[in-house]
Scaffold this active site. Sequence first.
Site, PDB file in Angstrom:
ATOM      1  N   GLY A  39       0.866  -1.186   0.000  1.00  0.00           N
ATOM      2  CA  GLY A  39       0.000   0.000   0.000  1.00  0.00           C
ATOM      3  C   GLY A  39       0.895   1.226   0.000  1.00  0.00           C
ATOM      4  O   GLY A  39       1.803   1.334   0.831  1.00  0.00           O
ATOM      5  N   GLU A 136      -4.516   6.317  -3.790  1.00  0.00           N
ATOM      6  CA  GLU A 136      -5.174   5.029  -3.501  1.00  0.00           C
ATOM      7  C   GLU A 136      -6.263   5.194  -2.444  1.00  0.00           C
ATOM      8  O   GLU A 136      -6.898   4.215  -2.066  1.00  0.00           O
ATOM      9  CB  GLU A 136      -4.141   3.991  -3.033  1.00  0.00           C
ATOM     10  CG  GLU A 136      -3.274   3.476  -4.171  1.00  0.00           C
ATOM     11  CD  GLU A 136      -2.302   2.375  -3.776  1.00  0.00           C
ATOM     12  OE1 GLU A 136      -2.090   2.135  -2.571  1.00  0.00           O
ATOM     13  OE2 GLU A 136      -1.746   1.751  -4.688  1.00  0.00           O
ATOM     14  N   ASP A 243       7.951   4.481  -3.507  1.00  0.00           N
ATOM     15  CA  ASP A 243       7.571   4.773  -2.112  1.00  0.00           C
ATOM     16  C   ASP A 243       8.825   5.064  -1.271  1.00  0.00           C
ATOM     17  O   ASP A 243       8.802   5.941  -0.398  1.00  0.00           O
ATOM     18  CB  ASP A 243       6.802   3.591  -1.519  1.00  0.00           C
ATOM     19  CG  ASP A 243       5.521   3.316  -2.290  1.00  0.00           C
ATOM     20  OD1 ASP A 243       4.932   4.278  -2.814  1.00  0.00           O
ATOM     21  OD2 ASP A 243       5.124   2.141  -2.378  1.00  0.00           O
TER      22      ASP A 243
HETATM   23  O1  RIB Z   1       4.011   1.245  -4.712  1.00  0.00           O
HETATM   24  C1  RIB Z   1       3.914  -0.131  -4.468  1.00  0.00           C
HETATM   25  C2  RIB Z   1       2.589  -0.452  -3.854  1.00  0.00           C
HETATM   26  O2  RIB Z   1       1.564  -0.165  -4.794  1.00  0.00           O
HETATM   27  C3  RIB Z   1       2.385  -1.889  -3.481  1.00  0.00           C
HETATM   28  O3  RIB Z   1       2.807  -2.160  -2.177  1.00  0.00           O
HETATM   29  C4  RIB Z   1       0.901  -2.100  -3.718  1.00  0.00           C
HETATM   30  O4  RIB Z   1       0.180  -2.420  -2.567  1.00  0.00           O
HETATM   31  C5  RIB Z   1       0.396  -0.815  -4.365  1.00  0.00           C
HETATM   32  O5  RIB Z   1      -0.193   0.019  -3.444  1.00  0.00           O
END
Ligand code: RIB
Length: 294
Positions: A39, A136, A243
């Site tokens: 996530g 998201e 991330d």
């Molecule tokens: O950026 C990677 C993430 O994108 C993954 O961990 C997946 O859950 C999506 O959210």
Amino acid sequence: MGGILVIGSYNRDTVLRLARFPAPGETLTALGMAQFHGGKGSNQAVAAARAGGRVALIAALGQDEAGEAAQALWAAEGIAAQAVQITGAPTGAATILLDAAGENQIIIIPGANAELNLPIGFPPPDDIAVVLGQLETPQAATAALFRALPKARCMLNVAPAAPILPELLAATDMLVLNETEAAILAQREAAPADLALALAAETMREVIVTAGALGAFWARPDGVVIDAAPPRVAITDTTGAGDAFLGAFAAFSAEGLAPERLLRQAVTAGALACTEAGAVPSLPYRAAILALAK
Ligand code: RIB
């Protein structure tokens, strides 16, 4: 040093390791399967904490085992789980296809993430220097949080790529996205520096476009671009690299680092995140980032 507040998703990632991606209509046999924490919101919070930031997170979970595992992760990483909402929907999930080159394709099933909202009267924590959001979770909640913290630097990760609500863009200082997302938003293919410049001019916001081995390109609406190349690493799995970049960028930004150094350390964190399987296991710690970014 000010804190970092992240609003965003948690997903349980199921990763299918493949020799190559399937063609439309084709059936393939996976080489292996594994589950990880994921996530974008949670990953970025963990990345910022490991880079040395003081981090709080706003997220929504289901009443299930994956939701309990998420809370245990945040406790172990020293993240203050701020305003975590437990919903009737299942905890978010993602299926990730990973090819032999470490590239991925990701499908998310939002679940509880789609129900995240900012409680009316939510008091933002004091002393927040940076706020991070992604796409998201509902844009209206992110916009409300950004508006509630006018003195903080509000960074929006435009992932998954989607049109940005005017109220969210108005409250955002900086957009961060990868080259694929940038091409979708700009509605054309171009070099990453040109995409960053075009999006900065169009949105009148600072824009960073990340471009894998080419590094990252940081454009301002007045046309100035700073770029940084990542160190060379052996690629195992690129999941979570964006991330790691964002979390490290937020943490080092809260420390007031100069732009060139800040970008160099963030691309180094992104590169390190490609060296291990899974999003969270590969998110690098401060010492490793600083040692490689020298
Ligand atoms: O950026 C990677 C993430 O994108 C993954 O961990 C997946 O859950 C999506 O959210």
